[in-house]
Structure formats: C-alpha cells, structure tokens
Design a protein around this motif. Structure first.
Motif, PDB file in Angstrom:
ATOM      1  N   MET A 128       0.844  -1.194   0.000  1.00 23.58           N
ATOM      2  CA  MET A 128       0.000   0.000   0.000  1.00 23.58           C
ATOM      3  C   MET A 128       0.878   1.242   0.000  1.00 23.58           C
ATOM      4  SD  MET A 128      -3.252   0.793   2.492  1.00 23.58           S
ATOM      5  CE  MET A 128      -4.048  -0.740   1.993  1.00 23.58           C
ATOM      6  N   SER A 129       0.429   2.315  -0.658  1.00 18.18           N
ATOM      7  CA  SER A 129       1.228   3.522  -0.836  1.00 18.18           C
ATOM      8  C   SER A 129       1.600   4.155   0.494  1.00 18.18           C
ATOM      9  CB  SER A 129       0.444   4.545  -1.678  1.00 18.18           C
ATOM     10  OG  SER A 129       1.126   5.778  -1.704  1.00 18.18           O
ATOM     11  N   THR A 130       2.827   4.715   0.546  1.00 17.07           N
ATOM     12  CA  THR A 130       3.276   5.420   1.740  1.00 17.07           C
ATOM     13  C   THR A 130       3.079   6.929   1.607  1.00 17.07           C
ATOM     14  OG1 THR A 130       5.533   5.529   0.859  1.00 17.07           O
ATOM     15  CG2 THR A 130       4.981   3.652   2.286  1.00 17.07           C
ATOM     16  N   PHE A 131       2.525   7.364   0.468  1.00 12.67           N
ATOM     17  CA  PHE A 131       2.285   8.787   0.264  1.00 12.67           C
ATOM     18  C   PHE A 131       1.130   9.269   1.144  1.00 12.67           C
ATOM     19  CE2 PHE A 131       4.189   7.538  -3.847  1.00 12.67           C
ATOM     20  CZ  PHE A 131       5.276   8.401  -3.835  1.00 12.67           C
ATOM     21  N   GLU A 132       1.211  10.543   1.525  1.00 11.94           N
ATOM     22  CA  GLU A 132       0.123  11.165   2.278  1.00 11.94           C
ATOM     23  C   GLU A 132      -1.024  11.512   1.330  1.00 11.94           C
ATOM     24  OE1 GLU A 132      -0.117  12.563   5.683  1.00 11.94           O
ATOM     25  OE2 GLU A 132       1.458  11.132   6.209  1.00 11.94           O
ATOM     26  N   VAL A 133      -2.255  11.258   1.769  1.00 11.87           N
ATOM     27  CA  VAL A 133      -3.436  11.616   0.986  1.00 11.87           C
ATOM     28  C   VAL A 133      -4.332  12.504   1.843  1.00 11.87           C
ATOM     29  CG1 VAL A 133      -3.411   9.576  -0.501  1.00 11.87           C
ATOM     30  CG2 VAL A 133      -4.600   9.481   1.692  1.00 11.87           C
ATOM     31  N   THR A 134      -5.056  13.400   1.166  1.00 17.34           N
ATOM     32  CA  THR A 134      -5.914  14.347   1.869  1.00 17.34           C
ATOM     33  C   THR A 134      -7.278  14.388   1.195  1.00 17.34           C
ATOM     34  OG1 THR A 134      -4.004  15.717   2.450  1.00 17.34           O
ATOM     35  CG2 THR A 134      -6.178  16.749   2.612  1.00 17.34           C
ATOM     36  N   SER A 135      -8.328  14.319   1.984  1.00 21.33           N
ATOM     37  CA  SER A 135      -9.689  14.389   1.452  1.00 21.33           C
ATOM     38  C   SER A 135      -9.949  15.751   0.826  1.00 21.33           C
ATOM     39  CB  SER A 135     -10.705  14.136   2.569  1.00 21.33           C
ATOM     40  OG  SER A 135     -12.018  14.379   2.130  1.00 21.33           O
ATOM     41  N   GLU A 136     -10.672  15.743  -0.297  1.00 23.81           N
ATOM     42  CA  GLU A 136     -11.023  16.985  -0.987  1.00 23.81           C
ATOM     43  C   GLU A 136     -12.016  17.835  -0.197  1.00 23.81           C
ATOM     44  OE1 GLU A 136     -10.432  13.682  -4.051  1.00 23.81           O
ATOM     45  OE2 GLU A 136     -11.489  13.961  -2.157  1.00 23.81           O
ATOM     46  N   LEU A 137     -12.700  17.214   0.758  1.00 20.75           N
ATOM     47  CA  LEU A 137     -13.727  17.934   1.518  1.00 20.75           C
ATOM     48  C   LEU A 137     -13.189  19.205   2.162  1.00 20.75           C
ATOM     49  CD1 LEU A 137     -15.837  15.314   3.502  1.00 20.75           C
ATOM     50  CD2 LEU A 137     -16.670  16.964   1.850  1.00 20.75           C
TER      51      LEU A 137
ATOM     52  N   GLN B 140      -9.833  10.047   8.182  1.00 21.41           N
ATOM     53  CA  GLN B 140     -10.316  11.256   7.544  1.00 21.41           C
ATOM     54  C   GLN B 140     -11.808  11.120   7.219  1.00 21.41           C
ATOM     55  OE1 GLN B 140      -7.715  13.228   4.613  1.00 21.41           O
ATOM     56  NE2 GLN B 140      -6.430  11.404   4.681  1.00 21.41           N
ATOM     57  N   ILE B 141     -12.379  12.190   6.664  1.00 21.01           N
ATOM     58  CA  ILE B 141     -13.772  12.172   6.230  1.00 21.01           C
ATOM     59  C   ILE B 141     -13.806  12.415   4.734  1.00 21.01           C
ATOM     60  CG2 ILE B 141     -16.052  13.234   6.491  1.00 21.01           C
ATOM     61  CD1 ILE B 141     -15.184  14.093   9.272  1.00 21.01           C
ATOM     62  N   TRP B 142     -14.592  11.602   4.027  1.00 21.56           N
ATOM     63  CA  TRP B 142     -14.658  11.664   2.572  1.00 21.56           C
ATOM     64  C   TRP B 142     -16.099  11.898   2.140  1.00 21.56           C
ATOM     65  CZ3 TRP B 142      -9.854  11.267   0.204  1.00 21.56           C
ATOM     66  CH2 TRP B 142      -8.812  10.847   1.041  1.00 21.56           C
ATOM     67  N   ARG B 143     -16.271  12.266   0.872  1.00 24.57           N
ATOM     68  CA  ARG B 143     -17.605  12.642   0.389  1.00 24.57           C
ATOM     69  C   ARG B 143     -18.629  11.520   0.517  1.00 24.57           C
ATOM     70  NH1 ARG B 143     -14.864  14.671  -4.504  1.00 24.57           N
ATOM     71  NH2 ARG B 143     -14.568  16.932  -4.382  1.00 24.57           N
ATOM     72  N   GLY B 144     -18.206  10.283   0.327  1.00 25.11           N
ATOM     73  CA  GLY B 144     -19.140   9.165   0.375  1.00 25.11           C
ATOM     74  C   GLY B 144     -19.884   9.081   1.695  1.00 25.11           C
ATOM     75  N   ALA B 145     -19.218   9.438   2.799  1.00 24.00           N
ATOM     76  CA  ALA B 145     -19.872   9.392   4.113  1.00 24.00           C
ATOM     77  C   ALA B 145     -21.017  10.392   4.172  1.00 24.00           C
ATOM     78  CB  ALA B 145     -18.853   9.679   5.211  1.00 24.00           C
ATOM     79  N   LEU B 146     -20.828  11.569   3.588  1.00 29.34           N
ATOM     80  CA  LEU B 146     -21.877  12.585   3.598  1.00 29.34           C
ATOM     81  C   LEU B 146     -23.011  12.215   2.649  1.00 29.34           C
ATOM     82  CD1 LEU B 146     -19.656  15.791   3.745  1.00 29.34           C
ATOM     83  CD2 LEU B 146     -20.870  14.664   5.608  1.00 29.34           C
ATOM     84  N   LEU B 147     -22.677  11.583   1.519  1.00 30.19           N
ATOM     85  CA  LEU B 147     -23.720  11.102   0.610  1.00 30.19           C
ATOM     86  C   LEU B 147     -24.596  10.072   1.308  1.00 30.19           C
ATOM     87  CD1 LEU B 147     -24.790  11.002  -2.408  1.00 30.19           C
ATOM     88  CD2 LEU B 147     -23.359   8.955  -2.630  1.00 30.19           C
ATOM     89  N   LEU B 148     -23.978   9.121   1.985  1.00 25.72           N
ATOM     90  CA  LEU B 148     -24.735   8.086   2.691  1.00 25.72           C
ATOM     91  C   LEU B 148     -25.545   8.693   3.833  1.00 25.72           C
ATOM     92  CD1 LEU B 148     -25.403   5.108   2.926  1.00 25.72           C
ATOM     93  CD2 LEU B 148     -23.300   4.778   4.237  1.00 25.72           C
ATOM     94  N   ALA B 149     -24.982   9.690   4.503  1.00 23.89           N
ATOM     95  CA  ALA B 149     -25.721  10.375   5.566  1.00 23.89           C
ATOM     96  C   ALA B 149     -26.964  11.070   5.009  1.00 23.89           C
ATOM     97  CB  ALA B 149     -24.808  11.387   6.259  1.00 23.89           C
ATOM     98  N   ASP B 150     -26.822  11.711   3.845  1.00 23.10           N
ATOM     99  CA  ASP B 150     -27.976  12.329   3.189  1.00 23.10           C
ATOM    100  C   ASP B 150     -29.067  11.301   2.911  1.00 23.10           C
ATOM    101  OD1 ASP B 150     -27.031  14.922   3.132  1.00 23.10           O
ATOM    102  OD2 ASP B 150     -26.287  14.818   1.078  1.00 23.10           O
TER     103      ASP B 150
END
Length: 338
Positions: free
Chosen positions: A1-10, A133-143
């Motif tokens: 798995m990648s060791t790069f840092e990733v950041t949510s677009e939110l 982190q928090i990603w868009r899919g969580a908010l879509l499912l919450a909606d």
C-alpha cells in the motif's frame, strides 16, 4: 500500500470551522439541515419519538441494475429491445404542498432545523489510515439515511469501516441500535467512540450505539461469539468510502458475502463511494480501477455457483443534500439485496 500522504477533498470545498487539537488532530463542524417535515410542531426533530408519520416519505428508490458483465446500468423495468424512456425511473419527486394558514389566517412558514455534528479527525494520512479522515461518500450516505428516515427508524444498523463515525452518528438519529465497526489501528476505535460521545445529544435517546472491531480480513467463523450473536438481528448494513485498495476490496466483498449468508434479518446493504478515475495506457481511456475491481470481485463471488444470489443495484442520487459538500458526478450509491 502507498506510503504517500493523501488528503480528502472535503477540506478545500467548504469552511467546516475546523480547529486543531493539542494531540495533532482536527475537529470539524459538519452543519446539516433536516427536512421540514422532521421539524414540525407535531414531533421531535432528531430523536424519533412522538413524530407524526410522513405519508410522502415511503419512497423506495427507483433502483437500476448493474450488468455484471458490462457494468452498464440497466433499468429494471424495461425489456432489452425497449429504448423508450421508462417512466418508473423518472426521478422521484415529492408532492408540492399547498400553503397552510393558521387559525388567524396567517401563512404558516416551515422552518428547517439546522444542527451540527462535530467530528475529530485527521487532515491527511497515509493510504492505510484513510479511515481517520472524512470523505464525500460518508456525507452522501448520511444524506440518504436522513431522506429515508422511515426506512431506518427503529432498525438495527451495522456500519462496516466506520472511519471516524460520522455516518453511524447520523444513523443513531433514527435507529434503535447502531454497531460501528472498523479495525483497531491508529487509535481508530477510540476516536469513533469519542465522536459518538461528542454527538450523543443528537441521537435517538432509545438508540444503543456500540463501537467494536471488525476486520474484513478475519473470516466470519473466526468472529468472537459475542459479535456473531449481536449481528444476528442486524437489518441494514452500511459502508462508505471503503473501496480504495484491491486487497481490502477483496476482503470487503468476502465480508459482505458472509453477512448476506449469515444474517437472517438483513434486508439490504448500502455502499457509498466516489469513483476515482485515472488514465491508463492499457485502456487508452480514463477508468475507475478500484470501482471496476469491486464490481468484478462481487460478480465472481455472487455467481460462483452458477446462479446470481443477490441483486446489485445503483440508487439514483435524486434525494436532497442536507450536508455541505460537492455532490460530484463520480459519487455512487449501491444497494445489495436478495
């Protein structure tokens, strides 16, 4: 798995009034608006008690099948040769309500309730800790859960890969029990429990919320007996943003297969995700490899005995947006059922 840092677009899409905490994490405030009918004088807004039923709320989604070979979306109501528009798949719309007057003849103005979920999270992580982190899919499912309150009211819900727990918190508005699960790495389970406690004032007071470990790479038969026992009356399984790595995806599908086979009261599984497109020389096109891999693996497991055991459908995203985020076209909500 990648060791790069990733950041949510939110975090770049809106101001969530984020503050930094002494432990290096962040706390963000996710504002949401409840539908007007959930904020009427006839009932309470969040806790599900003494609320009048909404006659227009029984809106089972106009689902579309996903072809297991081509992965194209097919309408479930049309024949193969029928190219006309299917009226049953026209996006569902609620009835327009007429203006109401009070006893003095004044216009009754519907006021939507605004509230806030506070979530502690990381702003960036390595790929193997993206659940922090928090990603868009969580908010879509919450909606979707808020819009379909009637479906989830007084139900027992299991969330897989809960991350920092936002979708489980929303589920607790309406459910009678919510089981939040994830792997116990990076202090994830403690963080989920902290976020559940932080937002306990929002939940249905009769809802029991528990946090426990469930690792996709552990076979169902090896689950602790207490976990297997409590899962037996789960009615809905939800998951958001868990499809991002091929190995984890394969383990996730095996987990879904076990739950679909072992949980006698399970009605449906809902999976929210965002398709991540990349350009490949092999395809000479932009493709969503993680999403496509999920569809292939699920199809293989679903048809391993020569018959299709479960239906995989794509839910139209015609429901309102109650949280603040970009509802981009790459977002997908899937439903798996018998």
């Amino acid at each position: 798995m990648s060791t790069f840092e990733v950041t949510s677009e939110l975090y770049s899409e809106s101001d969530f009034a984020t503050i930094n905490t002494p432990n290096g994490n962040s706390v963000s405030r996710f504002a949401f608006v409840l539908p007007a009918e959930q904020n009427s004088k006839s009932g309470k807004c969040l806790n599900g008690k003494n609320r009048e039923p909404d006659p227009d709320c029984n809106n089972e989604e106009r689902a579309q099948y996903i072809d297991p070979i081509t992965h194209n979306i097919e309408c479930e109501h049309k024949s193969e040769n029928d190219q006309s528009e299917c009226l049953k798949c026209v996006p569902f719309k609620r009835k327009e309500s007429l203006p109401q007057m009070d006893k003095d003849g004044d216009l009754v103005v519907e006021r939507k309730q605004k509230d806030v979920i506070e979530i502690e999270h990381h702003k960036s992580t390595k790929l193997d800790l993206v659940g922090l982190q928090i990603w868009r899919g969580a908010l879509l499912l919450a909606d979707y859960i808020i819009y379909n309150e009637k479906k989830f009211k007084n139900r027992k819900i299991l969330e897989l890969g809960s991350g920092v727990g936002l979708t489980s918190v929303v589920s607790s508005f309406f459910a009678r029990e919510v089981i939040c699960t994830d792997i116990n790495v990076g202090g994830l389970l403690d963080l989920i429990q902290s976020n559940v406690n932080r937002n306990s004032h929002l939940k249905n007071p009769d809802c029991n919320v528990t946090v426990t470990e469930l690792d996709f790479k552990v076979r169902y038969e090896d689950y602790p007996s207490e976990l297997k026992s409590t899962l037996q009356d789960v009615e809905y399984v939800i998951a958001a943003d868990v499809i991002y790595d091929d190995d984890i995806t394969e383990a996730f599908v095996l987990t879904l297969e076990s739950l679909l086979l072992e949980l006698p009261k399970l009605k449906a599984v809902y999976i929210a995700l965002e398709k991540r497109y990349v350009f490949t020389v092999e395809d000479m096109d932009s493709v969503a490899p993680c999403y496509e891999h999920f569809l292939r693996v699920f199809h293989r497991r679903n048809n391993r005995f020569g018959i299709t055991r479960w239906k995989l459908m794509q839910v139209p995203l015609t429901f309102p947006r109650y949280f603040i985020y970009e509802k981009v076209k790459e977002l997908v909500l899937l439903k798996i059922s018998n």
